[in-house]
Design a protein around this motif. Structure first.
Motif, PDB file in Angstrom:
ATOM      1  N   SER A  48       8.050 -27.036  15.449  1.00 17.24           N
ATOM      2  CA  SER A  48       7.317 -27.684  16.437  1.00 17.24           C
ATOM      3  C   SER A  48       7.285 -29.028  15.965  1.00 17.24           C
ATOM      4  N   ARG A  49       7.688 -30.060  16.889  1.00 17.00           N
ATOM      5  CA  ARG A  49       7.554 -31.691  16.290  1.00 17.00           C
ATOM      6  C   ARG A  49       5.999 -31.860  16.614  1.00 17.00           C
ATOM      7  N   LEU A  50       5.151 -31.097  17.526  1.00 12.57           N
ATOM      8  CA  LEU A  50       3.951 -31.514  17.837  1.00 12.57           C
ATOM      9  C   LEU A  50       2.999 -30.743  16.798  1.00 12.57           C
ATOM     10  N   CYS A  51       3.587 -29.880  16.035  1.00 12.84           N
ATOM     11  CA  CYS A  51       2.711 -29.289  15.088  1.00 12.84           C
ATOM     12  C   CYS A  51       1.838 -28.351  15.826  1.00 12.84           C
ATOM     13  N   TYR A  52       2.116 -27.612  16.508  1.00 11.83           N
ATOM     14  CA  TYR A  52       1.130 -26.817  17.340  1.00 11.83           C
ATOM     15  C   TYR A  52       0.890 -25.338  16.346  1.00 11.83           C
TER      16      TYR A  52
ATOM     17  N   VAL B 148       5.894 -34.318   8.968  1.00 13.08           N
ATOM     18  CA  VAL B 148       5.683 -35.332   9.789  1.00 13.08           C
ATOM     19  C   VAL B 148       5.673 -34.789  11.143  1.00 13.08           C
ATOM     20  N   CYS B 149       4.067 -34.818  11.835  1.00 14.80           N
ATOM     21  CA  CYS B 149       4.338 -34.533  13.052  1.00 14.80           C
ATOM     22  C   CYS B 149       3.905 -35.530  14.224  1.00 14.80           C
ATOM     23  N   ASP B 150       4.796 -35.375  15.303  1.00 14.24           N
ATOM     24  CA  ASP B 150       4.569 -36.376  16.457  1.00 14.24           C
ATOM     25  C   ASP B 150       3.016 -36.301  17.008  1.00 14.24           C
ATOM     26  N   ARG B 151       2.549 -37.456  17.334  1.00  5.54           N
ATOM     27  CA  ARG B 151       1.334 -37.512  17.934  1.00  5.54           C
ATOM     28  C   ARG B 151       1.433 -37.069  19.428  1.00  5.54           C
ATOM     29  N   GLY B 152       0.345 -36.339  19.851  1.00  7.28           N
ATOM     30  CA  GLY B 152       0.357 -35.978  21.523  1.00  7.28           C
ATOM     31  C   GLY B 152       0.346 -34.227  21.556  1.00  7.28           C
TER      32      GLY B 152
ATOM     33  N   ALA C  51      -4.907 -31.616  19.661  1.00  5.48           N
ATOM     34  CA  ALA C  51      -5.735 -32.658  18.975  1.00  5.48           C
ATOM     35  C   ALA C  51      -4.917 -33.208  17.536  1.00  5.48           C
ATOM     36  N   ARG C  52      -5.304 -34.440  17.063  1.00  2.00           N
ATOM     37  CA  ARG C  52      -4.743 -35.039  16.011  1.00  2.00           C
ATOM     38  C   ARG C  52      -4.904 -34.117  14.722  1.00  2.00           C
ATOM     39  N   VAL C  53      -6.293 -33.846  14.648  1.00  2.00           N
ATOM     40  CA  VAL C  53      -6.755 -32.914  13.467  1.00  2.00           C
ATOM     41  C   VAL C  53      -6.436 -31.593  13.507  1.00  2.00           C
ATOM     42  N   ALA C  54      -5.969 -31.197  14.701  1.00  6.38           N
ATOM     43  CA  ALA C  54      -5.363 -29.707  14.816  1.00  6.38           C
ATOM     44  C   ALA C  54      -4.048 -29.730  14.189  1.00  6.38           C
ATOM     45  N   LYS C  55      -3.184 -30.805  14.219  1.00  5.73           N
ATOM     46  CA  LYS C  55      -2.006 -30.734  13.658  1.00  5.73           C
ATOM     47  C   LYS C  55      -1.852 -30.443  12.127  1.00  5.73           C
ATOM     48  N   GLY C  56      -2.988 -31.086  11.521  1.00  6.27           N
ATOM     49  CA  GLY C  56      -3.018 -31.093   9.897  1.00  6.27           C
ATOM     50  C   GLY C  56      -3.600 -29.465   9.615  1.00  6.27           C
ATOM     51  N   SER C  57      -4.331 -28.972  10.524  1.00  6.40           N
ATOM     52  CA  SER C  57      -4.751 -27.608  10.456  1.00  6.40           C
ATOM     53  C   SER C  57      -3.406 -26.627  10.580  1.00  6.40           C
ATOM     54  N   ALA C  58      -2.634 -26.757  11.509  1.00  9.33           N
ATOM     55  CA  ALA C  58      -1.581 -26.081  11.819  1.00  9.33           C
ATOM     56  C   ALA C  58      -0.569 -26.000  10.425  1.00  9.33           C
TER      57      ALA C  58
ATOM     58  N   GLY D 231       0.972 -23.205   5.240  1.00 12.51           N
ATOM     59  CA  GLY D 231       1.538 -23.525   3.959  1.00 12.51           C
ATOM     60  C   GLY D 231       1.888 -24.722   3.437  1.00 12.51           C
ATOM     61  N   GLY D 232       1.752 -25.882   4.363  1.00 13.95           N
ATOM     62  CA  GLY D 232       1.960 -27.244   4.038  1.00 13.95           C
ATOM     63  C   GLY D 232       0.926 -28.044   3.257  1.00 13.95           C
ATOM     64  N   ILE D 233       1.324 -29.100   2.550  1.00 14.81           N
ATOM     65  CA  ILE D 233       0.570 -29.838   1.383  1.00 14.81           C
ATOM     66  C   ILE D 233      -0.175 -30.963   2.124  1.00 14.81           C
ATOM     67  N   GLY D 234       0.623 -31.792   2.905  1.00 17.18           N
ATOM     68  CA  GLY D 234       0.083 -32.907   3.591  1.00 17.18           C
ATOM     69  C   GLY D 234       0.755 -33.075   4.841  1.00 17.18           C
ATOM     70  N   MET D 235       0.377 -34.018   5.547  1.00 17.70           N
ATOM     71  CA  MET D 235       0.886 -34.324   6.909  1.00 17.70           C
ATOM     72  C   MET D 235       0.766 -35.999   7.266  1.00 17.70           C
ATOM     73  N   ILE D 236       1.938 -36.279   7.747  1.00 20.34           N
ATOM     74  CA  ILE D 236       1.891 -37.811   8.429  1.00 20.34           C
ATOM     75  C   ILE D 236       1.984 -37.408   9.942  1.00 20.34           C
ATOM     76  N   MET D 237       0.990 -38.224  10.560  1.00 26.07           N
ATOM     77  CA  MET D 237       1.125 -38.184  12.173  1.00 26.07           C
ATOM     78  C   MET D 237       1.827 -39.318  12.612  1.00 26.07           C
ATOM     79  N   ALA D 238       2.723 -39.031  13.357  1.00 24.39           N
ATOM     80  CA  ALA D 238       3.887 -40.352  13.850  1.00 24.39           C
ATOM     81  C   ALA D 238       3.483 -40.745  15.100  1.00 24.39           C
ATOM     82  N   ASN D 239       3.155 -41.843  15.509  1.00 26.70           N
ATOM     83  CA  ASN D 239       3.129 -42.593  16.710  1.00 26.70           C
ATOM     84  C   ASN D 239       4.445 -42.265  17.615  1.00 26.70           C
ATOM     85  N   ARG D 240       4.391 -42.315  18.866  1.00 28.03           N
ATOM     86  CA  ARG D 240       5.645 -42.386  19.551  1.00 28.03           C
ATOM     87  C   ARG D 240       5.354 -43.687  20.595  1.00 28.03           C
ATOM     88  N   GLU D 241       6.439 -43.919  21.594  1.00 30.47           N
ATOM     89  CA  GLU D 241       6.207 -45.082  22.127  1.00 30.47           C
ATOM     90  C   GLU D 241       4.779 -45.429  22.969  1.00 30.47           C
ATOM     91  N   GLU D 242       4.243 -44.123  23.537  1.00 29.08           N
ATOM     92  CA  GLU D 242       3.218 -44.470  24.422  1.00 29.08           C
ATOM     93  C   GLU D 242       1.879 -44.648  23.521  1.00 29.08           C
TER      94      GLU D 242
END
Length: 536
Positions: A150-154, A169-173, A176-183, A188-199
């Protein structure tokens, strides 16, 4: 994200006795001081029925209007409303009635840096409110959510076998932004980078993540994704640097989530009006919910960092209350005028305010008159005042009849109400800014204005015109002489399409100055091939 407004309808003389204090009551993360209702504001056709609109000019543009210029409601003072159209584009502002102060969102000079350090040594700036235990000193495996399910990290969509003990690395959108880190944490992941897209462009919003996480802008995100695709065992870490205040990056900038003009219903009224701080704002927070609003977040805090135009509006509402206290006899329109004509358009590096949606210079259709300045608003010099009859004349000018006007007045309107109140054009409303629409056969526009002296007893103001290429602006008279406070003077502006202006938008300004006061009104021009105008 929400956009916000402060409503400034009628003159105080038209109201019953002023209460001891402004009526303020909580509404989530906003401030609301009058009852909100949704009047049926759509433009009537010449026959009196409701006309249809194109998607870019929605018929419901003012259905979310939160107050009317009613003389009969003593609670009408200053109010807050919200609009949003993510991702933003032209004509996305919806609270666009002229008695509303429409506020966009901007950044501050405060950052919460959390930088991404790649295995090849490159460093990309990000932001985060994560305050827990940081990552290890050595770099960790880095993967892209799109390669892990899941590129949006559902939540539940990431494959633990590909995410375990890695930074994702999770795409934004999408969620919820914080829900991506929770996912990522659940997988079992250790960290998360939320990556903006064009919008989302370069807009960075700090969040209280559950795991070590940061957000990076589109340019950095594209390079990080490309780095992962090289297939050479990509690694990274995140360095959290606390709170930093300074001029780098410059501020303010307009948030990419902030809705924009032009005005979809009456293009002769410039919207939004101003911008105010709305990105990463320290705000009170309920103890009944976690800072992320996630069920699996056990943390409880009294304050949180919030972004949205619902944060911008309380700033402006507070300034309006300050002005009301300083000048209790001023009308809401005068307060609005003071906020608009004293706004600034340069950031703290001395350059024009930028738009985070595209990285380019912002325009009056994005920031209105500019960023509010409380100190200057306390001493505006001149104000553009408006009363209830002026608003009635405005409604008549866009085709409203007695029945529709009665909805806003909250009382019956006589059949001759438009005969008694009229404007040659909606643009003749005594608004503190200007919006001009040129179209085939309509390449010369004239607007009238009246200013009231609220400064020194003897004052002489001279006009300074900043006309864009292809447009001619003339002001008559070019000098206004005042001999007493509260004296009024009128002037007329002529806008003419010149050589070289065929399509697109242009921007300029009209400024009256007596040496100590600079009363600036932005001017926005549009060329319409359709011939559409608010005047009917």
């Amino acid at each position: 994200m929400r956009a916000s407004t402060s409503t400034l309808p009628a003159k105080p003389e038209a109201w019953p006795a002023k209460p001891e204090s402004l009526p303020i009551k909580s509404a989530g993360h906003s401030v609301v001081s009058i009852p909100i209702f949704s009047p049926p504001w759509t433009r009537p056709s010449p026959t009196g029925s409701t006309s249809s609109r194109s998607p870019s000019e929605p018929a419901a543009a003012l259905r979310r209007t939160t107050a009317t210029p009613s003389q009969s409601d003593p609670s009408v003072r200053h109010s807050t409303a919200f609009w949003s159209q993510p991702p933003p584009g032209k004509f996305t502002a919806t609270n666009i009635a002229p008695w509303i102060l429409t506020v966009g969102a901007s950044t501050l000079d405060r950052e919460f840096p959390a930088d991404v350090v790649l295995g090849d040594g490159r460093v990309f700036n990000g932001v985060s409110l994560y305050s827990g235990e940081g990552l290890t000193d050595y770099k960790l495996p880095l993967v892209y959510g799109g390669d892990c399910g899941s590129r949006l990290c559902y939540s539940g969509a990431l494959q633990p076998s590909k995410v375990q003990d890695k930074i994702v690395v999770c795409d934004r959108g999408g969620n919820a932004r914080v829900a991506k880190g929770s996912a990522v944490k659940l997988a079992g992941g250790i960290g998360m980078i939320m990556a903006n897209r064009e919008e989302s462009g370069e807009e960075l919003l700090a969040d209280s993540h559950l795991i070590p996480a940061t957000m990076v802008g589109q340019m950095a995100a594209d390079q990080i994704r490309s780095y992962i695709k090289t297939g050479h065992n990509a690694t990274a870490t995140i360095k959290f640097r606390g709170t930093v205040i300074g001029t780098s990056p410059p501020s303010p900038k307009v948030a990419s989530f902030s809705s924009r003009g032009p005005n979809s219903l009456t293009p002769e009224i410039l919207k939004p009006d101003v911008i105010a701080p709305g990105v990463n704002i320290l705000a009170g927070w309920t103890g009944a919910s976690s800072p992320t609003d996630l069920d699996n977040d056990p943390r409880r805090v009294e304050f949180n960092i919030i972004s949205g135009t619902s944060m911008s509006c309380p700033h402006v509402s507070g300034i309006a209350a300050l002005l009301r206290k300083a000048y209790p006899k001023w009308s809401p329109a005068a307060i609005k005028s003071a906020l608009v004509t004293t706004a600034y358009t340069l950031d703290n590096s001395g350059n024009k305010i930028k738009d985070l949606a595209n990285g380019e210079e912002s325009t009056p259709f994005v920031h209105g008159a500019g960023h509010v300045d409380p100190n200057r608003a306390l001493n505006p010099g001149l104000v553009y005042d408006i009363d209830v009859n002026d608003y009635v004349a405005f409604m008549c000018s866009i085709g409203y009849g007695p029945r529709q006007i009665a909805v806003f007045m909250r009382e019956l309107a006589g059949d001759d109400i438009c005969a008694r109140n009229s404007l040659a054009s909606p643009g003749d409303l005594n608004y503190p800014s200007f919006a001009v629409v040129f179209k085939p056969g309509h390449e010369l526009v004239k607007y009238k204005r009246v200013v009231t002296n609220v400064g020194s007893v003897d004052a002489v103001y001279e006009v300074n015109v900043d006309a864009p290429a292809g447009v001619e602006i003339s002001v008559e008279p070019s000098k206004l002489v005042f001999s007493e406070v509260n004296q009024t003077q009128s002037y007329e502006v002529t806008f003419a399409k010149g050589i070289g202006y065929v399509y697109g938008e242009r921007y300029g300004s009209i400024e009256w100055s007596n040496g100590s006061h600079h009363v600036r009104s932005p001017v926005a021009f549009r060329w319409s091939n359709t011939g559409y105008s608010a005047s009917m």
